[in-house]
Design a protein around this motif. Structure first.
Motif, PDB file in Angstrom:
ATOM      1  N   ARG A  13       8.550  -0.251  10.780  1.00  0.00           N
ATOM      2  CA  ARG A  13       9.583   0.515   9.729  1.00  0.00           C
ATOM      3  C   ARG A  13       9.055   0.344   8.431  1.00  0.00           C
ATOM      4  NH1 ARG A  13      13.541   4.042  11.696  1.00  0.00           N
ATOM      5  NH2 ARG A  13      14.379   3.425  13.378  1.00  0.00           N
ATOM      6  N   LEU A  14       9.018  -1.089   7.907  1.00  0.00           N
ATOM      7  CA  LEU A  14       8.771  -1.393   6.584  1.00  0.00           C
ATOM      8  C   LEU A  14       7.472  -0.520   6.130  1.00  0.00           C
ATOM      9  CD1 LEU A  14       9.820  -2.995   4.068  1.00  0.00           C
ATOM     10  CD2 LEU A  14       8.637  -4.790   5.057  1.00  0.00           C
ATOM     11  N   LEU A  15       6.528  -0.510   7.032  1.00  0.00           N
ATOM     12  CA  LEU A  15       5.091   0.248   6.540  1.00  0.00           C
ATOM     13  C   LEU A  15       5.605   1.663   6.119  1.00  0.00           C
ATOM     14  CD1 LEU A  15       2.484  -1.640   8.781  1.00  0.00           C
ATOM     15  CD2 LEU A  15       2.674  -1.758   6.042  1.00  0.00           C
ATOM     16  N   TYR A  16       6.371   2.197   7.220  1.00  0.00           N
ATOM     17  CA  TYR A  16       6.447   3.627   7.091  1.00  0.00           C
ATOM     18  C   TYR A  16       7.325   3.994   5.891  1.00  0.00           C
ATOM     19  CZ  TYR A  16       8.067   8.365   8.647  1.00  0.00           C
ATOM     20  OH  TYR A  16       8.229   9.846   8.523  1.00  0.00           O
ATOM     21  N   GLU A  17       8.507   3.454   5.838  1.00  0.00           N
ATOM     22  CA  GLU A  17       9.640   3.539   4.811  1.00  0.00           C
ATOM     23  C   GLU A  17       8.963   3.381   3.374  1.00  0.00           C
ATOM     24  OE1 GLU A  17      13.336   1.883   5.847  1.00  0.00           O
ATOM     25  OE2 GLU A  17      13.511   2.840   7.599  1.00  0.00           O
ATOM     26  N   THR A  18       8.165   2.476   3.322  1.00  0.00           N
ATOM     27  CA  THR A  18       7.602   1.968   1.867  1.00  0.00           C
ATOM     28  C   THR A  18       6.464   2.733   1.629  1.00  0.00           C
ATOM     29  OG1 THR A  18       6.255   0.215   2.557  1.00  0.00           O
ATOM     30  CG2 THR A  18       8.544  -0.278   2.108  1.00  0.00           C
ATOM     31  N   ALA A  19       5.600   3.277   2.592  1.00  0.00           N
ATOM     32  CA  ALA A  19       4.514   3.947   2.283  1.00  0.00           C
ATOM     33  C   ALA A  19       3.534   2.919   1.739  1.00  0.00           C
ATOM     34  CB  ALA A  19       4.414   5.330   1.739  1.00  0.00           C
ATOM     35  N   ALA A  20       3.461   2.013   1.955  1.00  0.00           N
ATOM     36  CA  ALA A  20       2.579   0.706   1.254  1.00  0.00           C
ATOM     37  C   ALA A  20       1.487   0.458   2.194  1.00  0.00           C
ATOM     38  CB  ALA A  20       3.426  -0.475   1.204  1.00  0.00           C
ATOM     39  N   ARG A  21       0.428  -0.209   1.725  1.00  0.00           N
ATOM     40  CA  ARG A  21      -0.719  -0.412   2.279  1.00  0.00           C
ATOM     41  C   ARG A  21      -0.390  -1.502   3.264  1.00  0.00           C
ATOM     42  NH1 ARG A  21      -1.811   0.320  -2.976  1.00  0.00           N
ATOM     43  NH2 ARG A  21      -3.097   2.145  -3.346  1.00  0.00           N
ATOM     44  N   ALA A  22      -0.949  -1.883   4.500  1.00  0.00           N
ATOM     45  CA  ALA A  22      -0.716  -2.825   5.335  1.00  0.00           C
ATOM     46  C   ALA A  22      -1.141  -4.023   4.885  1.00  0.00           C
ATOM     47  CB  ALA A  22      -1.438  -2.763   6.729  1.00  0.00           C
ATOM     48  N   GLU A  23      -2.004  -4.436   3.928  1.00  0.00           N
ATOM     49  CA  GLU A  23      -2.338  -5.696   3.231  1.00  0.00           C
ATOM     50  C   GLU A  23      -1.031  -6.266   2.482  1.00  0.00           C
ATOM     51  OE1 GLU A  23      -4.079  -2.931   3.154  1.00  0.00           O
ATOM     52  OE2 GLU A  23      -6.296  -3.431   3.719  1.00  0.00           O
ATOM     53  N   GLU A  24      -0.673  -4.955   1.681  1.00  0.00           N
ATOM     54  CA  GLU A  24       0.485  -5.557   0.643  1.00  0.00           C
ATOM     55  C   GLU A  24       1.607  -5.989   1.485  1.00  0.00           C
ATOM     56  OE1 GLU A  24      -0.447  -2.154  -2.689  1.00  0.00           O
ATOM     57  OE2 GLU A  24       0.758  -1.726  -0.865  1.00  0.00           O
ATOM     58  N   ILE A  25       2.044  -5.459   2.560  1.00  0.00           N
ATOM     59  CA  ILE A  25       3.329  -5.820   3.446  1.00  0.00           C
ATOM     60  C   ILE A  25       3.111  -7.221   4.051  1.00  0.00           C
ATOM     61  CG2 ILE A  25       4.866  -5.167   5.106  1.00  0.00           C
ATOM     62  CD1 ILE A  25       5.328  -3.548   2.440  1.00  0.00           C
ATOM     63  N   LEU A  26       1.810  -7.251   4.636  1.00  0.00           N
ATOM     64  CA  LEU A  26       1.419  -8.608   5.319  1.00  0.00           C
ATOM     65  C   LEU A  26       1.266  -9.763   4.475  1.00  0.00           C
ATOM     66  CD1 LEU A  26      -0.905  -7.044   7.998  1.00  0.00           C
ATOM     67  CD2 LEU A  26       1.326  -8.042   8.516  1.00  0.00           C
ATOM     68  N   THR A  27       1.161  -9.483   3.199  1.00  0.00           N
ATOM     69  CA  THR A  27       0.952 -10.624   2.239  1.00  0.00           C
ATOM     70  C   THR A  27       2.300 -10.968   1.354  1.00  0.00           C
ATOM     71  OG1 THR A  27       0.306  -9.250   0.662  1.00  0.00           O
ATOM     72  CG2 THR A  27      -1.380 -10.382   1.977  1.00  0.00           C
TER      73      THR A  27
END
Length: 318
Positions: free
Chosen positions: A143-157
């Motif tokens: 959900r967070l990746l989709y709603e933010t449209a962020a890169r996976a590396e950014e969210i996982l860190t």
């Protein structure tokens, strides 16, 4: 002109010069962006496992080929990402006079296959997001990746103290190392408190097991939850779980990638009529030209825009 001092071999240096493990450690230490460092670590850990105690000067094309063998069947983007990590390490090692040759010289970047639309249909995403058979951690991450449209590396860190729940945003380190903010919506806001369970520090997304306290696989202190002792969820593990979870929804039965969540979010926003500058604000792309793939919406959009702009059609409507 700045002069880079030649490193003095330490006690762990083999007879031929500094060991691969020591060189990789020094290289990662000087990478400022946390997301870049995490990506490089995933690749260079394999190089260290293959040639840990050998002198860096002895690295050969066969060593790099052995590292890249793990991703022989991966998508071109995955192959290119890991190859870039090896090339960056090589360039740094040559500047430090630890390498006289280029062990990556026989490896080539791969050209991604052209695909008409890599966006995941909204209905299938909603099926995925609302399926309680999937673990809470995964549902929050997706959900967070989709709603933010962020890169996976950014969210996982992300760490917990990077979150700003009041304004539904998080502080991330971009690819260029800049501090930026990503924003989420109501669905993520409702799930986040359940994921945190009173935790106030440490990585947002945790691995399933406690992190090793010592040895080659022991993570940095910043990547360990002080409450549970569990380490940070890695990109390869998160990607694997996503592909497994989406295999049945994917018409090709291969499963989707985490990056497709970012792509899907931007594609869906473009289909809803968001302009290129708005997409740029959401995605944080540096150049508008990078958003061309999203704003090309096809023949139906072209026909609608033409009709709406037709002066004769406007006169008839009055």
């Amino acid at each position: 002109m700045a002069v880079v001092p030649f490193p003095t071999p330490g006690a762990d240096a083999p007879a031929g010069g500094q060991s691969v493990a020591a060189a990789v450690g020094r290289f990662l230490d000087q990478v400022q962006a946390a997301t870049t460092r995490a990506g490089y670590t995933a690749t260079l850990t394999r190089l260290t496992a293959l040639a840990s105690t050998r002198p860096t000067t002895e690295l050969e094309p066969a060593d790099y080929a052995a590292v890249m063998e793990q991703w022989n069947t991966a998508a071109a983007a995955t192959w290119n990402r890991h190859l870039s990590a090896l090339v960056s390490f090589t360039t740094w090692a040559q500047r430090q006079e630890l390498l006289a040759t280029n062990p990556a010289r026989r490896l080539q970047r791969r050209k991604p296959a052209r695909r008409g639309d890599r966006a995941i249909p909204r209905t299938r995403l909603e099926t995925l997001f609302t399926d309680t058979e999937h673990a809470l951690r995964e549902r929050v991450l997706w959900r967070l990746l989709y709603e933010t449209a962020a890169r996976a590396e950014e969210i996982l860190t992300l760490n917990i103290d990077d979150l700003d729940p009041e304004f539904r945003r998080a502080r991330v380190i971009s690819k260029a190392g800049a501090i930026e903010y990503v924003h989420w919506a109501t669905a993520t806001a409702r799930l986040l408190p359940r994921l945190l369970k009173g935790r106030t520090a440490g990585p947002l997304f945790l691995a399933d097991r406690r992190a090793p306290a010592s040895g080659a696989r022991a993570p940095a202190a910043a990547d360990i939850c002080p409450s549970t002792g569990r380490g940070r969820l890695s990109y390869p593990r998160a990607e694997y779980l996503f592909k497994q979870a989406t295999a049945e929804l994917d018409p090709h039965k291969k499963g989707w990638t985490l990056h497709q969540l970012r792509h899907s979010a931007l594609q869906h926003l473009a289909a809803d009529g968001r302009t290129a500058p708005e997409l740029q604000a959401k995605s944080r792309h540096q150049h508008l030209a990078s958003l061309g793939r999203y704003v090309r919406l096809g023949e139906e959009t072209s026909a609608r825009v033409t009709t709406e702009a037709d002066p004769a059609a406007r006169r008839k409507s009055h």
